[in-house]
Each structure stands twice: as C-alpha cells, then as structure tokens.
Design a protein around this motif. Structure first.
Motif, mmCIF file in Angstrom:
data_model
loop_
_atom_site.group_PDB
_atom_site.id
_atom_site.type_symbol
_atom_site.label_atom_id
_atom_site.label_comp_id
_atom_site.label_asym_id
_atom_site.label_seq_id
_atom_site.Cartn_x
_atom_site.Cartn_y
_atom_site.Cartn_z
ATOM 1 N N GLY A 101 2.587 -2.232 -9.842
ATOM 2 C CA GLY A 101 4.156 -2.823 -9.968
ATOM 3 C C GLY A 101 4.558 -2.138 -9.714
ATOM 4 O O GLY A 101 5.737 -1.311 -8.587
ATOM 5 N N VAL A 102 5.259 -0.112 -10.877
ATOM 6 C CA VAL A 102 5.410 0.807 -10.517
ATOM 7 C C VAL A 102 5.340 1.064 -9.419
ATOM 8 O O VAL A 102 6.453 2.019 -8.910
ATOM 9 C CB VAL A 102 5.171 1.776 -11.586
ATOM 10 C CG1 VAL A 102 5.767 2.819 -11.820
ATOM 11 C CG2 VAL A 102 5.438 1.270 -12.879
ATOM 12 N N ALA A 103 3.516 1.338 -8.907
ATOM 13 C CA ALA A 103 3.139 1.861 -7.592
ATOM 14 C C ALA A 103 3.950 0.939 -6.617
ATOM 15 O O ALA A 103 4.348 1.634 -5.560
ATOM 16 C CB ALA A 103 1.632 1.703 -7.408
ATOM 17 N N VAL A 104 3.929 -0.341 -6.470
ATOM 18 C CA VAL A 104 4.782 -1.239 -5.560
ATOM 19 C C VAL A 104 5.945 -0.964 -5.021
ATOM 20 O O VAL A 104 6.731 -0.582 -3.900
ATOM 21 C CB VAL A 104 4.498 -2.340 -5.691
ATOM 22 C CG1 VAL A 104 5.100 -3.299 -4.441
ATOM 23 C CG2 VAL A 104 2.667 -3.107 -5.413
ATOM 24 N N LEU A 105 7.029 -0.911 -6.601
ATOM 25 C CA LEU A 105 8.127 -1.102 -6.360
ATOM 26 C C LEU A 105 8.564 1.264 -6.012
ATOM 27 O O LEU A 105 9.585 1.257 -4.758
ATOM 28 C CB LEU A 105 9.021 -0.212 -7.970
ATOM 29 C CG LEU A 105 8.875 -1.819 -8.163
ATOM 30 C CD1 LEU A 105 9.699 -1.977 -9.592
ATOM 31 C CD2 LEU A 105 9.404 -3.214 -7.244
ATOM 32 N N GLY A 106 7.503 1.964 -6.363
ATOM 33 C CA GLY A 106 7.862 3.507 -6.159
ATOM 34 C C GLY A 106 7.525 3.294 -4.037
ATOM 35 O O GLY A 106 7.845 3.638 -3.609
ATOM 36 N N PHE A 107 6.626 3.016 -3.635
ATOM 37 C CA PHE A 107 6.055 3.097 -2.575
ATOM 38 C C PHE A 107 7.378 1.824 -1.674
ATOM 39 O O PHE A 107 7.975 2.321 -0.533
ATOM 40 C CB PHE A 107 4.923 1.925 -1.897
ATOM 41 C CG PHE A 107 4.031 2.757 -2.288
ATOM 42 C CD1 PHE A 107 3.304 3.812 -1.944
ATOM 43 C CD2 PHE A 107 2.527 1.826 -3.301
ATOM 44 C CE1 PHE A 107 2.235 5.229 -2.570
ATOM 45 C CE2 PHE A 107 1.496 2.663 -3.267
ATOM 46 C CZ PHE A 107 1.871 3.902 -2.967
ATOM 47 N N ARG A 108 8.066 0.703 -1.951
ATOM 48 C CA ARG A 108 8.827 0.352 -1.467
ATOM 49 C C ARG A 108 10.010 1.368 -1.187
ATOM 50 O O ARG A 108 10.667 1.510 -0.406
ATOM 51 C CB ARG A 108 9.017 -0.925 -1.884
ATOM 52 C CG ARG A 108 8.700 -2.022 -1.972
ATOM 53 C CD ARG A 108 8.857 -3.447 -2.458
ATOM 54 N NE ARG A 108 7.418 -4.445 -2.054
ATOM 55 C CZ ARG A 108 8.471 -5.885 -2.754
ATOM 56 N NH1 ARG A 108 8.832 -6.033 -2.884
ATOM 57 N NH2 ARG A 108 7.151 -7.119 -2.112
#
Length: 94
Positions: A81-88
């Motif tokens: 989840g943190v990775a997805v939010l970071g990429f977004r």
C-alpha cells in the motif's frame, strides 16, 4: 565549646568492610560503563534487536502459526500500500 556542638565520629569500619565496599563500587561502575557502551554502540544494539525479533518470531511460530501468517500478510499489504501510494504521488508530481 560544648560537647553537644561537636559532630559525632563516624563508626569505625574494618578493613574487610572497606574492601567489600570498594569491590561493590567497582562492580557498580563496571555495570554502568557497560550499559553506557551498549547504548552508544549502534551496531551492537542492532544485532541485539535482530536477535530479540528472531526469538519472538520463533516463539510466535511455535505457539500460534496462524497469527504469524496473518502478521506477515498484514505487513506485506502495508508495504504494498505504501509503495502504491508512493508511485501515485510521484506520478502526480510529473
């Protein structure tokens, strides 16, 4: 000067009592210095923390493997989840 105004003499201590006090003070000082050295030695603290974590995980695995699996799955979901939010976030800043 009156007798009441003079301070009483401290009790006499034997050589063995004095030596025992010295040894106790040395041991206390050594323990204090060891604790200070441990607090300031970050690599040693990291190894100690890793060992504690490994021990706790092994205990959890032996006592309740389901909780360990759930904890690992939760941690993986959190990282994802943190990775997805970071990429977004990074994509929106372009």
């Amino acid at each position: 000067m009156s007798e009441a105004a003079t301070a009483p003499e401290p009790p006499r201590r034997s050589q063995a009592e004095l030596q025992a006090d010295i040894e106790k003070t040395r041991a206390d000082l050594k323990a204090t210095l060891d604790a200070i050295e441990f607090k300031l030695n970050l690599p040693k603290q990291a190894r100690h923390a890793a060992h504690r974590l490994k021990t706790r995980l092994n205990t959890l695995r032996a006592e309740n493997p389901g909780a360990l699996v759930a904890g690992v799955a939760g941690a993986a979901a959190l990282v994802a989840g943190v990775a997805v939010l970071g990429f977004r976030f990074a994509a929106s800043r372009k």
